[in-house]
Design a protein around this motif. Structure first.
Motif, PDB file in Angstrom:
ATOM      1  N   UNK A 155     -34.342 -18.158  72.838  1.00  0.00           N
ATOM      2  CA  UNK A 155     -33.414 -18.985  73.674  1.00  0.00           C
ATOM      3  C   UNK A 155     -31.995 -18.380  72.987  1.00  0.00           C
ATOM      4  N   UNK A 156     -31.748 -18.435  71.746  1.00  0.00           N
ATOM      5  CA  UNK A 156     -30.544 -18.025  71.271  1.00  0.00           C
ATOM      6  C   UNK A 156     -30.132 -16.583  71.703  1.00  0.00           C
ATOM      7  N   UNK A 157     -31.122 -15.753  71.481  1.00  0.00           N
ATOM      8  CA  UNK A 157     -30.699 -14.383  71.798  1.00  0.00           C
ATOM      9  C   UNK A 157     -30.600 -13.991  73.421  1.00  0.00           C
ATOM     10  N   UNK A 158     -31.186 -14.991  73.991  1.00  0.00           N
ATOM     11  CA  UNK A 158     -30.935 -14.764  75.682  1.00  0.00           C
ATOM     12  C   UNK A 158     -29.479 -15.245  75.863  1.00  0.00           C
ATOM     13  N   UNK A 159     -29.168 -16.314  75.236  1.00  0.00           N
ATOM     14  CA  UNK A 159     -27.782 -16.870  75.508  1.00  0.00           C
ATOM     15  C   UNK A 159     -26.661 -15.925  74.923  1.00  0.00           C
ATOM     16  N   UNK A 160     -26.993 -15.182  73.868  1.00  0.00           N
ATOM     17  CA  UNK A 160     -26.082 -14.341  73.055  1.00  0.00           C
ATOM     18  C   UNK A 160     -25.883 -13.092  74.176  1.00  0.00           C
ATOM     19  N   UNK A 161     -26.995 -12.577  74.631  1.00  0.00           N
ATOM     20  CA  UNK A 161     -26.778 -11.424  75.649  1.00  0.00           C
ATOM     21  C   UNK A 161     -26.268 -11.880  77.061  1.00  0.00           C
ATOM     22  N   UNK A 162     -26.172 -13.198  77.373  1.00  0.00           N
ATOM     23  CA  UNK A 162     -25.450 -13.740  78.680  1.00  0.00           C
ATOM     24  C   UNK A 162     -24.092 -13.698  78.054  1.00  0.00           C
ATOM     25  N   UNK A 163     -23.616 -14.193  76.939  1.00  0.00           N
ATOM     26  CA  UNK A 163     -22.352 -14.166  76.757  1.00  0.00           C
ATOM     27  C   UNK A 163     -21.585 -12.851  76.486  1.00  0.00           C
ATOM     28  N   UNK A 164     -22.329 -11.891  75.950  1.00  0.00           N
ATOM     29  CA  UNK A 164     -21.855 -10.406  75.840  1.00  0.00           C
ATOM     30  C   UNK A 164     -21.485  -9.978  77.072  1.00  0.00           C
ATOM     31  N   UNK A 165     -22.296  -9.972  78.084  1.00  0.00           N
ATOM     32  CA  UNK A 165     -22.331  -9.244  79.262  1.00  0.00           C
ATOM     33  C   UNK A 165     -21.047  -9.494  80.092  1.00  0.00           C
ATOM     34  N   UNK A 166     -20.287 -10.469  80.409  1.00  0.00           N
ATOM     35  CA  UNK A 166     -21.081 -11.874  80.591  1.00  0.00           C
ATOM     36  C   UNK A 166     -21.432 -12.098  81.863  1.00  0.00           C
ATOM     37  N   UNK A 167     -22.584 -12.824  81.621  1.00  0.00           N
ATOM     38  CA  UNK A 167     -23.644 -13.123  82.888  1.00  0.00           C
ATOM     39  C   UNK A 167     -23.040 -14.074  84.011  1.00  0.00           C
ATOM     40  N   UNK A 168     -22.594 -13.689  84.968  1.00  0.00           N
ATOM     41  CA  UNK A 168     -21.951 -14.526  86.057  1.00  0.00           C
ATOM     42  C   UNK A 168     -22.689 -15.712  86.702  1.00  0.00           C
ATOM     43  N   UNK A 169     -24.125 -15.492  86.814  1.00  0.00           N
ATOM     44  CA  UNK A 169     -24.867 -16.678  87.620  1.00  0.00           C
ATOM     45  C   UNK A 169     -26.061 -16.748  86.826  1.00  0.00           C
ATOM     46  N   UNK A 170     -26.578 -17.971  87.234  1.00  0.00           N
ATOM     47  CA  UNK A 170     -27.795 -18.313  86.708  1.00  0.00           C
ATOM     48  C   UNK A 170     -27.931 -19.020  85.320  1.00  0.00           C
ATOM     49  N   UNK A 171     -29.064 -19.465  85.021  1.00  0.00           N
ATOM     50  CA  UNK A 171     -29.366 -20.241  83.800  1.00  0.00           C
ATOM     51  C   UNK A 171     -29.811 -19.311  82.686  1.00  0.00           C
ATOM     52  N   UNK A 172     -28.986 -18.855  81.633  1.00  0.00           N
ATOM     53  CA  UNK A 172     -29.444 -18.116  80.627  1.00  0.00           C
ATOM     54  C   UNK A 172     -29.338 -18.526  79.336  1.00  0.00           C
ATOM     55  N   UNK A 173     -30.246 -18.631  78.428  1.00  0.00           N
ATOM     56  CA  UNK A 173     -30.096 -19.310  77.055  1.00  0.00           C
ATOM     57  C   UNK A 173     -30.012 -21.064  77.300  1.00  0.00           C
ATOM     58  N   UNK A 174     -30.414 -21.276  78.130  1.00  0.00           N
ATOM     59  CA  UNK A 174     -30.547 -22.954  78.480  1.00  0.00           C
ATOM     60  C   UNK A 174     -29.232 -23.426  78.911  1.00  0.00           C
ATOM     61  N   UNK A 175     -28.202 -22.562  79.358  1.00  0.00           N
ATOM     62  CA  UNK A 175     -27.033 -23.008  79.946  1.00  0.00           C
ATOM     63  C   UNK A 175     -26.514 -22.370  81.296  1.00  0.00           C
ATOM     64  N   UNK A 176     -26.135 -23.198  82.081  1.00  0.00           N
ATOM     65  CA  UNK A 176     -25.798 -22.554  83.530  1.00  0.00           C
ATOM     66  C   UNK A 176     -24.391 -21.930  83.407  1.00  0.00           C
TER      67      UNK A 176
END
Length: 116
Positions: free
Chosen positions: A60-81
């Motif tokens: 979960x931590x790696x997923x959230x970190x990756x989503x924050x780096x991209x930044x991922x515009x949609x979806x649930x990543x790392x437990x956060x919408x």
């Protein structure tokens, strides 16, 4: 010596990636991780279901970190919408600014305003 064909099959295995261990990989229907695609009345319910899967995820931590780096515009990543990630990013930026100010590395705006 003959030159290898550029059309040769890729026989080398891909290096392991954190996402290979994601709890979401085991789901047949991963659409729950994109609650924005559901009717308005189901968004909260679907989002809650996705977050429950994330809560049990070993990466979960790696997923959230990756989503924050991209930044991922949609979806649930790392437990956060998407809204929670946006708020998380703002909190991180505020912390960095506060830490920078305390260590004397202000951005100059404070000195110009006479508040530093």
């Amino acid at each position: 010596m003959p030159r290898p064909s550029r059309h040769a099959p890729d026989t080398l295995s891909r290096a392991a990636h954190w996402s290979d261990q994601g709890a979401c990989r085991e789901l047949e229907d991963r659409s729950i991780f994109f609650p924005e695609d559901f009717p308005k009345g189901l968004v909260l319910l679907v989002s809650k279901e996705a977050k429950a899967v994330c809560a049990l995820c070993p990466v979960i931590a790696a997923c959230l970190e990756a989503a924050l780096e991209r930044p991922e515009p949609n979806g649930v990543w790392g437990g956060l919408d998407k809204d929670e990630r946006k708020a998380f990013r703002r909190r991180q930026q505020r912390r960095r600014r506060r830490t920078s100010r305390r260590s004397g590395g202000g951005d100059g705006a404070e000195a110009a305003a006479g508040t530093g």
